[in-house]
Design a protein around this motif. Structure first.
Motif, short mmCIF file in Angstrom:
data_model
loop_
_atom_site.label_atom_id
_atom_site.label_comp_id
_atom_site.label_asym_id
_atom_site.label_seq_id
_atom_site.Cartn_x
_atom_site.Cartn_y
_atom_site.Cartn_z
N PHE A 253 0.79 -1.52 -0.19
CA PHE A 253 -0.03 0.05 0.10
C PHE A 253 0.85 1.14 -0.07
O PHE A 253 2.09 1.42 0.39
CB PHE A 253 -0.99 -0.10 1.32
N GLU A 254 0.39 2.50 -0.08
CA GLU A 254 0.75 3.70 -0.22
C GLU A 254 0.94 4.16 1.41
O GLU A 254 0.05 3.83 2.15
CB GLU A 254 0.04 4.99 -0.82
N LEU A 255 2.17 4.73 1.77
CA LEU A 255 2.16 5.01 3.18
C LEU A 255 1.14 6.18 3.37
O LEU A 255 1.14 7.12 2.41
CB LEU A 255 3.55 5.63 3.35
N GLY A 258 1.30 10.46 7.69
CA GLY A 258 1.99 10.26 9.05
C GLY A 258 3.09 9.25 9.01
O GLY A 258 3.93 9.46 9.68
N GLN A 259 2.59 8.01 8.27
CA GLN A 259 3.71 7.14 8.32
C GLN A 259 4.99 7.48 7.64
O GLN A 259 6.06 7.19 8.25
CB GLN A 259 3.05 5.89 7.58
N ALA A 260 4.97 8.10 6.55
CA ALA A 260 5.95 8.61 5.84
C ALA A 260 6.86 9.79 6.71
O ALA A 260 8.03 9.57 6.74
CB ALA A 260 5.73 9.40 4.41
N VAL A 284 -5.03 3.27 17.39
CA VAL A 284 -4.96 1.69 16.81
C VAL A 284 -5.36 1.55 15.21
O VAL A 284 -6.16 2.60 14.98
CB VAL A 284 -6.15 0.95 17.27
N GLY A 285 -4.71 1.13 14.59
CA GLY A 285 -4.81 0.99 13.19
C GLY A 285 -4.22 2.02 12.33
O GLY A 285 -4.41 2.08 11.13
N SER A 286 -3.69 2.68 12.68
CA SER A 286 -2.96 3.86 12.33
C SER A 286 -1.74 3.52 11.50
O SER A 286 -1.16 4.29 10.72
CB SER A 286 -2.41 4.89 13.07
N GLY A 287 -1.20 2.23 11.70
CA GLY A 287 -0.17 1.48 10.69
C GLY A 287 1.00 1.58 11.37
O GLY A 287 2.12 2.06 10.58
N LYS A 288 1.41 1.37 12.76
CA LYS A 288 2.60 1.49 13.30
C LYS A 288 3.56 0.51 13.09
O LYS A 288 4.64 0.89 13.04
CB LYS A 288 2.33 1.64 15.02
N THR A 289 2.90 -0.43 12.93
CA THR A 289 4.00 -1.81 12.38
C THR A 289 4.84 -1.58 11.47
O THR A 289 5.89 -1.98 11.25
CB THR A 289 3.04 -2.97 12.17
N VAL A 290 4.42 -0.72 10.33
CA VAL A 290 5.27 -0.63 9.15
C VAL A 290 6.61 0.31 9.84
O VAL A 290 7.82 -0.03 9.32
CB VAL A 290 4.66 0.28 8.14
#
Ligand code: ADP
Ligand code: MG
Length: 669
Positions: A253-255, A258-260, A284-290
């Motif tokens: 997926f596209e980051l 916030g993730q980028a 939760v669900g914001s994609g911290k694992t990446v």
């Protein structure tokens, strides 16, 4: 500093403290005269004035004095007596005492010898005039002023504590002012503050003394955290190389922005020669694992090893699965290490870690045991949901000269963030990945419980999955666990009999994993869980959540839990079933129902329940500070944080402040 000796003398120099009592005091953390001086009253008794018995007011604690009359004693049951009397014939007094055998009780015989009595208590209206129940009394006039009341310890009376404080205060002049002059400002000096916190001449001196000492407590705590940061050299990881680029290219997926941003910050931290100390906060669900995966690949690309610590074994298993899926295709070796593994298997992983054959290890507390050694640990990741304290983080860090990445899913109020994460730089991931929908949350009357479960069954018939969550059952609470399991069994036989149900509770061992895996593989439709430990679970096909006894959860927990549904594109629905709903509980649950902003919910939770409950764990329920109250003293905390910042900016090594350095060295956080 030789004149510090009297303050650093052991408590046994105090009157009446022998070795045995010193042992008791040690359990309270009181080992030296200084410790005794810094153990503060929890309240005061107001002995500033004496009122006449006919003047006492309802509902306030007051000291009164008069003639004792109409004294008598009655037996009310086996071994119990009630003693009644009057003061000046207008104020009733009642005491209940235990007395076995015949004859009068000790208290009664003592009072019989008395003509006049001082009494301290709170009066309430009685049949005739006013009455005090079980008031404290004195045969002689107590010292006027505010009398300190110290936390109760078995085998130690308040009067003894007072005597020790009096003795300890004789040495208080030796205490150094630790606050630099411009920071101290108008606060009372340290010595005056200590005198007045124990024996305040009046309430305003007490307030001023308390303010000074709370500020000092926050200031030293935050300064200690901040100072630890610039301590030593770290590792400079390489800029992104082919391996890291390959990882990024493979992302499905596209980051989000916030993730980028988070990846950029982590990259710069890791590449710098200073140690990284970064907190990633994201709902939760914001994609911290990446972010975790990326930093892990980056560490491995620089020949480093990575330890990732998560709070529970279920989460560890799930996380290791995700890490393997993302990293193994890149040739990175990922292993699991938890207590609930065969000894031989643990041994194998530990040996491989030491040999550098394992690149990434995911585990629980098992990672911080002494037996675990790394060849070259350069990155520690802690996925914590507030379950680890500062100490556990540093235990993991101590296994190498590692960078630290902490990930937290519960946004917390600033005051708490400062104290829990004051040593970390913070990155917030504010947005959720595109297409993620807000969970429709409903507060349901228990009368409609069956409708809720009918709805669950209908969603299941459309191929979706559901969770039913019961309040946290601690491993030790056998009875509670049993009741919850019984309830689950009833659901399974009754309203949910038509669907495939799995059951997880705290008393289960390894089977928990199997059930969870079956749920993830959709071999189970509805997962009933007594614990909230699975908050990190990620099953996108789960769309419905029912939370039983929702009033027993913390708001932040509820918010986290519901984040488990609606992870896919279908949107989620969450039913909060609350029984015995008080006005207060309704107000709390309404906050979660109406808002989807984790930060707002956390602030409200703090306001409504206090910090211990917010975090949902005992560790933080027990006081972190001796005097300060995180909730009530937020302004002082903020002020202290600002002052720490200013001070370190001007003089990072505190070269100009030897007293302050000495005081910091003494802190035992
Ligand atoms: P967190 O740990 O912050 O709660 P996760 O890292 O588990 O969240 O991510 C939640 C879900 O969102 C996972 O299924 C993940 O694959 C997915 N995800 C993460 N980042 C993105 C993104 N940028 N776009 C779409 N989906 C994403
Ligand atoms: Mg997570």
């Amino acid at each position: 500093m030789k004149h510090d000796t009297a303050l650093d003398a052991p408590v046994t120099v105090l009157p009446g403290v022998g070795d045995k009592r010193a042992q008791t005091l040690k359990t309270l953390g009181l080992e030296t005269v200084r410790d005794v001086l810094f153990s503060f009253p929890r309240a005061y008794k107001d002995f500033q004035k004496v009122v006449r018995p006919h003047e006492v007011e309802v509902g306030v604690e007051q000291l009164t004095y008069g003639r004792l009359t109409n004294l008598h004693e009655r037996r009310i049951s086996q071994g119990r007596r009630v003693i009644q009397a009057q003061l000046d014939g207008v104020l009733g007094l009642t005491w209940f005492v235990h007395h076995k055998g015949y004859g009068s009780s000790f208290l009664y015989r003592k009072l019989q010898k008395v003509q006049d009595l001082w009494v301290y208590g709170s009066a309430k209206p009685a049949l005739f005039g006013m009455e005090m129940s079980s008031p404290e009394f004195f045969l002689r006039a107590p010292k006027l002023g505010l009398m300190p009341v110290y936390p109760l310890v078995s085998g130690v009376s308040n009067a003894q504590r007072i005597r020790w404080i009096e003795a300890a205060l004789k040495h208080v002049r030796l205490l150094q002012e630790c606050l630099p002059e411009p920071i101290k400002g108008d606060y009372p000096g340290r010595i005056e503050a200590l005198r007045h916190i124990h024996f305040p001449p009046d309430w305003s001196s007490q307030a001023r003394a308390r303010e000074r000492l709370v500020f000092e407590e926050f200031f030293l705590f935050l300064l200690g955290l901040q100072k630890g940061k610039e301590r030593k050299d770290g590792i400079a990881h390489k800029p992104d190389d082919e391996l890291v680029k390959k990882y990024l290219k493979r992302l499905p997926f596209e980051l989000t922005k916030g993730q980028a941003d988070a990846l950029r910050q982590v990259a710069s931290d890791m590449e710098s020669p200073w140690p990284m100390r970064r907190l990633i906060q994201g709902d939760v669900g914001s994609g911290k694992t990446v972010v975790a995966e990326y930093s892990a690949v980056k560490a491995v690309a620089s020949q480093g090893q990575v330890a990732m610590m998560v709070p529970t074994e279920v989460l560890a298993r799930q996380m290791v699965g995700r890490m393997k899926a993302a990293l193994e295709p890149l040739g990175i070796v990922v292993e699991l290490l938890i207590g609930n593994m065969k000894d031989k298997e643990q041994e194998r992983v530990r040996t491989a870690l030491e040999a550098g054959e394992v690149h990434v290890v995911v585990g629980t507390h098992a990672l911080i045991t002494e037996k675990v050694n790394f060849r070259n640990l350069t990155l520690a990741i802690v996925d914590e949901q507030h379950r680890f304290g500062v100490r556990q983080r540093s235990a993991l860090l101590g296994k190498g000269n590692a960078d630290l990445l902490v990930m937290s899913a519960t946004p917390i109020p600033r005051s708490l963030a400062l104290t829990m994460y004051g040593d970390l730089d913070t990155t917030e991931i504010r947005e959720l990945p595109a297409g993620r929908q807000i969970v429709d949350t409903r507060l349901v009357d228990p009368a409609r419980r069956h409708d809720v479960y009918r709805y669950v069954v209908s969603r299941v018939s459309h191929g979706e999955q559901a969770y039913v969550v019961f309040p946290l059952v601690e491993e030790s609470e056998h009875l509670d666990a049993k009741a919850a399991v019984q309830e689950m069994e009833e659901l399974k036989r009754g309203p949910l009999s038509a669907v495939r149900v799995g059951l997880i509770h705290g008393q289960m061992g390894k089977e928990k994993e199997a059930v969870f895996e079956a749920f993830a593989a959709h071999e189970i439709d509805v997962l009933l869980a007594t614990t909230v430990i699975e908050v990190g679970m990620n099953v996108p096909n789960a769309t419905v959540m029912v939370i039983e006894n929702a009033e027993r959860f913390g708001l932040a927990q509820l918010h986290q839990l519901r984040g488990r549904v609606g992870r896919g594109h279908k949107g989620g629905i969450c039913f909060l079933l609350a029984y015995n709903l008080s006005e207060h509980s309704r107000e709390r649950l309404e906050v979660v129902r109406r808002s989807n902003d984790g930060f707002f919910i956390a602030e409200e939770d703090l306001r409504l329940r206090g910090p211990g409950d917010l975090l949902g764990i005992r560790q933080w329920g027990q006081p972190l500070f001796r005097l300060a109250d995180l909730q009530g003293d937020q302004e002082l905390l903020q002020r202290a944080a600002d002052k720490v910042h200013e001070l370190l900016r001007d003089d990072p090594s505190l070269a100009a402040y030897p007293n302050l350095r000495g005081e910091l060295a003494r802190q035992t956080w």
